[in-house]
Design a protein around this motif. Structure first.
Motif, mmCIF file in Angstrom:
data_model
loop_
_atom_site.group_PDB
_atom_site.id
_atom_site.type_symbol
_atom_site.label_atom_id
_atom_site.label_comp_id
_atom_site.label_asym_id
_atom_site.label_seq_id
_atom_site.Cartn_x
_atom_site.Cartn_y
_atom_site.Cartn_z
ATOM 1 N N LEU A 25 5.066 53.605 80.346
ATOM 2 C CA LEU A 25 4.407 54.756 80.964
ATOM 3 C C LEU A 25 4.610 54.746 82.474
ATOM 4 N N LEU A 26 4.533 53.575 83.075
ATOM 5 C CA LEU A 26 4.761 53.463 84.514
ATOM 6 C C LEU A 26 6.179 53.904 84.874
ATOM 7 N N ALA A 27 7.149 53.494 84.053
ATOM 8 C CA ALA A 27 8.539 53.912 84.292
ATOM 9 C C ALA A 27 8.675 55.423 84.167
ATOM 10 N N GLY A 28 7.967 56.026 83.193
ATOM 11 C CA GLY A 28 8.017 57.476 83.041
ATOM 12 C C GLY A 28 7.400 58.203 84.218
ATOM 13 N N VAL A 29 6.308 57.683 84.753
ATOM 14 C CA VAL A 29 5.672 58.291 85.934
ATOM 15 C C VAL A 29 6.602 58.209 87.142
ATOM 16 N N LEU A 32 9.153 60.824 86.837
ATOM 17 C CA LEU A 32 8.604 62.142 87.179
ATOM 18 C C LEU A 32 8.501 62.319 88.680
ATOM 19 N N LEU A 33 8.061 61.286 89.399
ATOM 20 C CA LEU A 33 7.932 61.374 90.851
ATOM 21 C C LEU A 33 9.287 61.601 91.510
ATOM 22 N N GLU A 34 10.329 60.987 90.954
ATOM 23 C CA GLU A 34 11.669 61.185 91.510
ATOM 24 C C GLU A 34 12.149 62.609 91.292
ATOM 25 N N ARG A 35 11.769 63.190 90.149
ATOM 26 C CA ARG A 35 12.215 64.546 89.817
ATOM 27 C C ARG A 35 11.260 65.621 90.321
ATOM 28 N N ASP A 38 12.332 68.708 92.420
ATOM 29 C CA ASP A 38 13.116 69.715 91.701
ATOM 30 C C ASP A 38 12.264 70.492 90.711
ATOM 31 N N ILE A 39 11.235 69.821 90.159
ATOM 32 C CA ILE A 39 10.416 70.452 89.126
ATOM 33 C C ILE A 39 9.328 71.339 89.723
ATOM 34 N N SER A 40 8.696 70.882 90.795
ATOM 35 C CA SER A 40 7.520 71.564 91.327
ATOM 36 C C SER A 40 7.818 72.986 91.788
ATOM 37 N N VAL A 49 5.734 69.647 81.409
ATOM 38 C CA VAL A 49 5.818 68.410 82.191
ATOM 39 C C VAL A 49 5.486 67.217 81.306
ATOM 40 N N ALA A 50 4.469 67.380 80.449
ATOM 41 C CA ALA A 50 4.082 66.298 79.540
ATOM 42 C C ALA A 50 5.202 65.990 78.558
ATOM 43 N N ILE A 51 5.845 67.040 78.044
ATOM 44 C CA ILE A 51 6.970 66.831 77.121
ATOM 45 C C ILE A 51 8.106 66.105 77.823
ATOM 46 N N TYR A 52 8.339 66.455 79.092
ATOM 47 C CA TYR A 52 9.409 65.788 79.837
ATOM 48 C C TYR A 52 9.105 64.296 80.013
ATOM 49 N N ILE A 53 7.855 63.979 80.349
ATOM 50 C CA ILE A 53 7.480 62.563 80.521
ATOM 51 C C ILE A 53 7.625 61.808 79.204
#
Length: 354
Positions: A25-29, A32-35, A38-40, A49-53
């Motif tokens: 989960l930490l790796a997924g977060v 998300l922070l890196e992306r 581009d996403i926001s 966003v949840a599906i992407y994580i």
């Protein structure tokens, strides 16, 4: 299964599942922070966003399993050693190897699951996360459209083929160049404006043929047929990147590369890394049993040792992989060196447990 064996196995599995979930989960977060920049800007709903994580999480699992297995077995056995449970087992005449048998069987099962995860689930996860990101950003991947500033190059023993742009829906290519060699010297060159690619037969349009063995030097053809390997067309029709292919499809892709005269050591090394990583899980578990059963090592100290060894393992594996990429070591061999050495070390250390 005896009570003490069941207790140690349950303790290990509990720590393993908690640690795997937390680290993944930490790796997924972090992903998300890196992306996020581009996403926001597209203001996607929370559900996407949840599906992407969630779709990104399995992509890290295969790489994290060896480390998580190592830390889990060291910590759970370290706690048992701290509470004198290991001493009680030995004092009562019990052999640790007998007690550890369920853990070894569990380690073999985790190794097999890691193989499935690394070779099938991870590529699927990467593809799904990419598709989700494209849905969020509204910038779909141009499936099957391969385009670079210098074109796509194929090489065989006597020919080099360059294709500027390829459109798979129509099997149409633009800006085609074909260079034929003999005894190391260029003897002819074909430049075509476009062409329809059909298996071994390519129908080229608006073609200029340069042949230095003929007096005319060059000729123009409105239509020209060129015959080549069907593997070249198979490569052009590949719609996903190698990292999104499962290992079976990646192996076929590598064969197609070879048949077309191409050499991609990175793809070969990455395939062998997928195959070798599961062995690291078993190696880490066997090594962890030896360290965790030591009376002088507590749970936290053992966890610290586990982190150091895990970092060293990944540093060594990455170093060997870079040697495979650069051609210093064979691409098929480099990813196997550290996992196999770790497995041999783990078996040796486990044999020393009394």
């Amino acid at each position: 299964m005896k009570i003490v064996e069941r207790y140690l196995l349950n303790s290990f599995l509990k720590v393993f599942l908690i640690l795997l979930s937390s680290v993944t989960l930490l790796a997924g977060v972090i992903e998300l922070l890196e992306r996020y920049p581009d996403i926001s800007e597209h203001e996607p709903p929370f559900s996407k966003v949840a599906i992407y994580i969630l779709s990104s999480l399995p992509a890290y699992g295969g790489y994290l399993l060896p480390m998580v297995s190592f830390l889990s077995i060291i910590y759970s056995l370290g706690i048992a050693s701290k509470h004198r449970e290991i001493v009680v087992i030995q004092a009562s005449g019990g052999r640790l190897k007998e007690v550890f048998k369920p853990l070894v069987i569990g380690g073999i099962i985790i190794t097999l699951l890691s193989g499935v995860f690394t070779n099938i689930v991870m590529p699927w996860s990467k593809k799904l996360s990419r598709l989700t990101l494209e849905d969020i950003t509204g910038q779909p991947h141009r499936k099957g459209m391969l385009e670079t500033s210098q074109g796509i190059w194929f090489r065989s023993e006597d020919k080099i083929i360059r294709i500027g742009i390829y459109e798979p829906q129509r099997s149409e290519a633009m800006d085609i160049g074909i260079y034929e060699f003999k005894d190391g010297s260029l003897i002819s060159r074909i430049e075509a404006e476009k062409g329809i690619l059909r298996e071994k037969e390519w129908n080229l349009k608006n073609v200029r043929v340069y042949n230095w063995r003929e007096p005319e030097g060059s000729r123009y053809y409105e239509n020209f047929k060129f015959y080549t390997s069907r593997y070249a067309l198979r490569l052009l029709k590949t719609e996903i990147s190698p990292e999104e292919m499962d290992s079976s499809r990646l192996w076929k892709y590598i064969r197609a590369l070879k048949k077309s005269g191409l050499r991609n050591v990175k793809v070969v090394a990455d395939l062998n890394l997928r195959l070798s990583l599961p062995f690291a899980c078993l190696a880490m578990l066997l090594t962890g049993m030896y360290i965790g059963s030591s009376r002088s090592i507590s749970g936290l100290v053992g966890a610290g040792i586990g982190i150091v060894i895990s970092i060293f393992f990944w540093f060594s594996t990455t170093f060997m992989l870079s040697l495979g990429y650069s051609g210093v070591l064979p691409a098929w061999l480099a990813p196997w060196i550290i996992p196999l050495l770790s497995t041999c070390t783990g078996i040796y250390l486990y044999s020393r447990i009394k």
